[in-house]
Design a protein around this motif. Structure first.
Motif, PDB file in Angstrom:
ATOM      1  N   HIS A 168       0.804  -1.226   0.000  1.00 27.38           N
ATOM      2  CA  HIS A 168       0.000   0.000   0.000  1.00 27.38           C
ATOM      3  C   HIS A 168       0.838   1.277   0.000  1.00 27.38           C
ATOM      4  O   HIS A 168       0.288   2.366  -0.147  1.00 27.38           O
ATOM      5  N   THR A 169       2.140   1.143   0.183  1.00 28.09           N
ATOM      6  CA  THR A 169       3.016   2.318   0.085  1.00 28.09           C
ATOM      7  C   THR A 169       3.835   2.301  -1.202  1.00 28.09           C
ATOM      8  O   THR A 169       4.737   3.114  -1.378  1.00 28.09           O
ATOM      9  N   ARG A 211      -1.407   5.988   6.597  1.00 25.98           N
ATOM     10  CA  ARG A 211      -1.002   6.280   5.219  1.00 25.98           C
ATOM     11  C   ARG A 211      -1.758   7.478   4.659  1.00 25.98           C
ATOM     12  O   ARG A 211      -1.187   8.325   3.971  1.00 25.98           O
ATOM     13  N   LEU A 241       0.280  10.565   3.100  1.00 25.79           N
ATOM     14  CA  LEU A 241       0.393  10.512   1.646  1.00 25.79           C
ATOM     15  C   LEU A 241       0.429  11.892   1.009  1.00 25.79           C
ATOM     16  O   LEU A 241       1.044  12.086  -0.036  1.00 25.79           O
ATOM     17  N   LEU A 268       4.556   8.032  -2.725  1.00 28.01           N
ATOM     18  CA  LEU A 268       4.702   6.592  -2.627  1.00 28.01           C
ATOM     19  C   LEU A 268       6.160   6.193  -2.797  1.00 28.01           C
ATOM     20  O   LEU A 268       6.877   6.739  -3.630  1.00 28.01           O
ATOM     21  N   LEU A 285       7.878   6.641   2.358  1.00 22.16           N
ATOM     22  CA  LEU A 285       6.516   6.534   2.897  1.00 22.16           C
ATOM     23  C   LEU A 285       6.347   5.224   3.663  1.00 22.16           C
ATOM     24  O   LEU A 285       5.727   5.203   4.738  1.00 22.16           O
ATOM     25  N   PHE A 286       6.893   4.136   3.139  1.00 25.71           N
ATOM     26  CA  PHE A 286       6.798   2.841   3.820  1.00 25.71           C
ATOM     27  C   PHE A 286       7.337   2.929   5.239  1.00 25.71           C
ATOM     28  O   PHE A 286       6.675   2.508   6.201  1.00 25.71           O
ATOM     29  N   VAL A 344       5.164   5.227   7.496  1.00 27.57           N
ATOM     30  CA  VAL A 344       3.901   4.585   7.865  1.00 27.57           C
ATOM     31  C   VAL A 344       4.148   3.485   8.892  1.00 27.57           C
ATOM     32  O   VAL A 344       3.431   3.376   9.901  1.00 27.57           O
TER      33      VAL A 344
END
Length: 320
Positions: free
Chosen positions: A30-31, A256, A260, A265, A269-270, A273
């Motif tokens: 999702h990232t 997220r 965001l 992304l 971001l991973f 998060v």
């Protein structure tokens, strides 16, 4: 199915570690950093549920089984609905609830709830199957599993193939539980580990673009089977006293959504998060999940056993 509770139950700690690993993979997807995965995470979650939930059903009366499942799944899920209403609005909350109950159409902000209804329907289906004696027939679960695998691979992609994929993974977990002693006795920890590593390498070699990726489903099923074998017969893992897998899966999309707009992304971001989610997951564990599990144990333990436990605790406190 017996109506008496079976007290002897061997806990397989590897499942808790694997679920956490799968939850981190979902965050990676999702990232935007998971063009490939080590194992298809959502059906792998379902495969573990097939093992663990069968064990729960086998050692609990029917009512206790459903209370146990409800207290494990619903408190945090309902809390996430409230969080959605606070972060967005009540319309988004109702959209999320509807997507949980009927996971089709436009997804909400916290779209991960889609898989929970599939899982809950599989719980009920398992209960009905056990009551009807399906698992008393030695080969019938394997035949049903093979049928689900065939449907998920051969039919055009649709909600039917999604159901078949998740049901096939769940049945693999059931079959692994029914044959756990055979697996432990016949497969060495080294061989179980090698099998799982081969499956991970094969899965990672395939591009990840959807949960039901039909071109790679045979490899996915192989990885689910080897994962179950690894958890049963592989090296013994220490017990996880804090399990954040469910809360990480259920809440990371909320984190997220905050980040965001600030971070594109990618790997940055991973990590943001993941790190921001950990305190939230710990709060969920200590404030929601653990108290719910304690309540479950209190409700499902006989009064005589509760009295014995209380007396034992008093004696322990009184010791110098």
């Amino acid at each position: 199915m017996s109506t008496s509770r079976v007290n002897t139950f061997e806990k397989y700690n590897s499942f808790d570690w694997l679920r956490t690993f799968f939850a981190v993979q979902v965050v990676a997807i999702h990232t935007g950093i998971a063009s490939s995965v080590f194992i298809n995470p959502v059906p792998a979650f379902i495969a573990i549920s097939g093992f663990v939930v069968f064990a729960s059903l086998e050692r609990r009366p029917a009512l206790h089984f459903f209370i146990s499942r409800a207290l494990r799944v619903l408190p945090l899920l309902f809390t996430s609905f409230i969080a959605v209403a606070i972060i967005w609005d009540k319309d988004e909350m109702f959209k999320t609830i509807l997507y949980w109950l009927w996971p089709f159409g436009s997804p909400p902000e916290n779209a991960v709830v889609w898989s929970l209804m599939y899982e809950e329907v599989l719980y009920v289906t398992l209960f009905i199957s056990v009551v009807c004696g399906v698992y008393k027939t030695r080969y019938l679960p394997a035949v049903l599993c093979a049928l689900c695998i065939t449907i998920s691979i051969c039919l055009p992609k649709s909600f039917i193939t999604m159901w078949a994929l998740l049901a096939g993974a769940f049945l693999l977990g059931n079959i692994a539980y029914k044959n756990k002693e055979l697996i432990k006795n016949r497969i060495s920890p080294t061989f179980a580990t090698i099998l799982f590593l081969i499956a991970i390498a094969a899965t990672f070699n395939e591009p990840y673009n959807a949960v039901a990726r039909q071109s790679s489903l045979l490899i996915d099923y192989f990885s689910f089977a080897t994962m179950l074998i690894f958890a049963i017969a592989g090296p013994k893992f220490p017990e996880l006293n804090i399990d954040i897998s469910y809360s990480l899966y259920l809440t990371h999309c909320l984190v997220r959504a905050f980040l965001l707009g600030l971070i594109p992304l990618g790997f940055k971001l991973f990590w943001f998060v993941l790190l921001a989610s950990i305190p939230i997951c710990l709060a969920c564990w200590f404030l929601i999940e653990k108290p719910s599990m304690k309540l479950k144990n209190r409700l499902l333990t006989s009064p005589d056993q509760l009295k014995k436990d209380d007396e034992k605790q008093v004696n322990l406190i009184g010791q110098p």
